[in-house]
Structures are given as structure tokens and as C-alpha cells.
Design an enzyme around this catalytic site. Structure first.
Site, PDB file in Angstrom:
ATOM      1  N   GLY A  85       0.783  -1.239   0.000  1.00  0.00           N
ATOM      2  CA  GLY A  85       0.000   0.000   0.000  1.00  0.00           C
ATOM      3  C   GLY A  85       0.810   1.283   0.000  1.00  0.00           C
ATOM      4  O   GLY A  85       0.304   2.333   0.417  1.00  0.00           O
ATOM      5  N   SER A  86       2.042   1.219  -0.501  1.00  0.00           N
ATOM      6  CA  SER A  86       2.826   2.466  -0.510  1.00  0.00           C
ATOM      7  C   SER A  86       2.224   3.481  -1.483  1.00  0.00           C
ATOM      8  O   SER A  86       2.314   4.699  -1.257  1.00  0.00           O
ATOM      9  CB  SER A  86       4.291   2.194  -0.838  1.00  0.00           C
ATOM     10  N   HIS A 121       1.664   0.959 -13.221  1.00  0.00           N
ATOM     11  CA  HIS A 121       2.476  -0.198 -13.606  1.00  0.00           C
ATOM     12  C   HIS A 121       3.960   0.171 -13.516  1.00  0.00           C
ATOM     13  O   HIS A 121       4.369   1.212 -14.038  1.00  0.00           O
ATOM     14  CB  HIS A 121       2.128  -0.660 -15.026  1.00  0.00           C
TER      15      HIS A 121
HETATM   16  C1  GRF Z   1       3.651  -1.127  -7.387  1.00  0.00           C
HETATM   17  O1  GRF Z   1       4.964  -1.319  -7.816  1.00  0.00           O
HETATM   18  C2  GRF Z   1       2.718  -1.000  -8.562  1.00  0.00           C
HETATM   19  O2  GRF Z   1       3.310  -0.437  -9.680  1.00  0.00           O
HETATM   20  C3  GRF Z   1       2.358  -2.438  -8.845  1.00  0.00           C
HETATM   21  O3  GRF Z   1       2.276  -3.055  -7.600  1.00  0.00           O
HETATM   22  C4  GRF Z   1       3.113  -2.362  -6.666  1.00  0.00           C
HETATM   23  C5  GRF Z   1       2.251  -2.001  -5.499  1.00  0.00           C
HETATM   24  O4  GRF Z   1       2.992  -1.473  -4.431  1.00  0.00           O
HETATM   25  N1  GRF Z   1       1.143  -2.489  -9.621  1.00  0.00           N
HETATM   26  P1  GRF Z   1       2.255  -0.834  -3.176  1.00  0.00           P
HETATM   27  O5  GRF Z   1       1.311  -1.921  -2.615  1.00  0.00           O
HETATM   28  O6  GRF Z   1       1.509   0.375  -3.616  1.00  0.00           O
HETATM   29  O7  GRF Z   1       3.355  -0.523  -2.205  1.00  0.00           O
END
Ligand code: GRF
Length: 200
Positions: free
Chosen positions: A12-13, A109
Site C-alpha cells: 500500500g505504498s 504499472h
Molecule cells: C507497485 O509497484 C505498482 O506499480 C504495482 O504493484 C506495486 C504495489 O505497491 N502495480 P504498493 O502496494 O503500492 O506498495
């Protein structure tokens, strides 16, 4: 657009980056809810910490994807959600769901689409040995990692980079680019013309 739902499955960053952008006034949306298909997602803890409704919908208790999505839709309608930001949501939505929210679902992405589609965009680009990779924010259509591109930012893979350091660089760009794309969308500044997204 005011009411945004963020769909998550993990850390969830990116949700955090959206929360922070709202908090510091750069993004004027209401995060109506964070929806997770994983009850242990750290993203749900982030939502709670920020006072945002976190909803876990367990895909395993539904016989078919259709029923799982029907439950999602009923939550979205109850909360008057107008747009959805996928942020590490590790599930493919059905064409029916996507057409219901046509050009109102955004995704981040971690590669420069159409290169390195799929769940391991950073590693795939790193293993391939590319000198440049980056981040793509796009509208979601019926095909995976395919819809019209809203924003992209490239970054260099340095000789000294490891997969870990590249991941860090990518996430840093994501956390800047995703709130920016959502801002443009929420202010009605994105016009989709076929595959092209014009920024007004
Ligand atoms: C991110 O790298 C995004 O591009 C991909 O999944 C990852 C999710 O990271 N679709 P977070 O859960 O938002 O930290």
C-alpha cells in the site's frame, strides 16, 4: 470526480502516496475507501491510520468472480464511488466490471508499457538488462496492462543498480506520478481519444 476508491492487495505504498497528497492539499479528492482482497494487506493498516474506511472482501467465499465483483459494486455504490485507483491490486477485473467503470479505473504499472507487462515488471526489466525503464499510469481496459496511457516517466538503470535499488527508484517515481495522474483526472483534465490521452 470527488469520491475515489483505492484497490489494494499488499504493502500500500501507493495508497500512502495518495493519502499524503490529499493531506498536503495537492490532491482534492475524497478517498471514500480502500478495498482489499487480502485481509493481511499492510495497506489496510495504512487506511486505518489515516482514518479511511478499509474494506476487506474475501474472494474465496464467492463461487464465481461475478459474485465477488457484485459485492464490490454494492460497496462502491453505497459509498458513491466515482473512480477507482488500482494500487497493487493483484486481481484481474472482469470485462463487465471494467466496462461499468469505463475510463474511470486507473492503474500504476512499474515499467514503461507496453514493455514488461504482468506482475513482475521491475524484475523482468532488470533481468532483461534494459538501460531505461520507468513507470506508467494508465486507464484500465479489458486487456491486462493495456489501456490508454495517462503519464509515463522514464528512469535510468545504472550499472551499480541491484534489483532492490531499482525497486526503490521505481517506487519513488510511482509515488509522485500516481497522485499527479489522479489529480489531472479528478480535475477533468484528461480526454481519452482512442488510445491517446490528451491532457487539457
Ligand atoms: C507497485 O509497484 C505498482 O506499480 C504495482 O504493484 C506495486 C504495489 O505497491 N502495480 P504498493 O502496494 O503500492 O506498495
Amino acid at each position: 470526480m470527488k469520491n475515489l476508491a483505492v484497490f489494494v492487495s499488499g504493502n500500500g505504498s501507493n495508497l500512502q502516496a495518495i493519502i499524503d497528497a490529499v493531506k498536503n492539499g495537492n490532491l482534492k479528492v475524497n478517498i471514500a475507501l480502500a478495498l482489499s482482497d487480502n485481509k493481511d494487506a499492510y495497506a489496510l493498516a495504512r487506511a486505518k491510520e489515516a482514518g479511511i474506511k478499509g474494506i476487506f472482501i474475501d474472494p474465496k467465499i464467492y463461487k464465481a468472480k461475478k459474485e465477488f465483483e457484485r459485492e464490490i459494486i454494492s460497496v462502491l455504490e453505497k459509498e458513491k464511488v466515482e473512480a477507482i485507483a488500482l494500487a497493487g491490486f493483484m486481481r484481474i477485473l472482469s470485462p463487465e466490471f471494467i466496462s461499468r467503470y469505463k475510463n474511470r479505473i486507473l492503474n500504476v504499472h512499474p515499467a514503461l508499457l507496453p514493455s514488461f507487462k504482468g506482475a513482475h515488471g521491475i524484475k523482468d526489466a532488470f533481468d532483461y538488462g534494459v538501460k531505461m525503464t520507468g513507470v506508467t499510469i494508465h486507464f484500465v481496459d479489458e486487456n491486462m496492462d493495456h489501456g490508454p496511457i495517462i503519464l509515463q516517466e522514464a528512469l535510468r538503470v545504472d550499472d551499480g543498480d541491484t534489483l532492490g535499488s531499482l525497486e526503490e527508484k521505481i517506487h519513488k517515481v510511482e509515488h509522485k506520478l500516481y497522485p499527479e495522474a489522479i489529480r489531472l483526472f479528478s480535475e477533468g483534465k484528461l480526454k481519452v481519444e482512442g488510445r491517446r490521452v490528451i491532457i487539457l
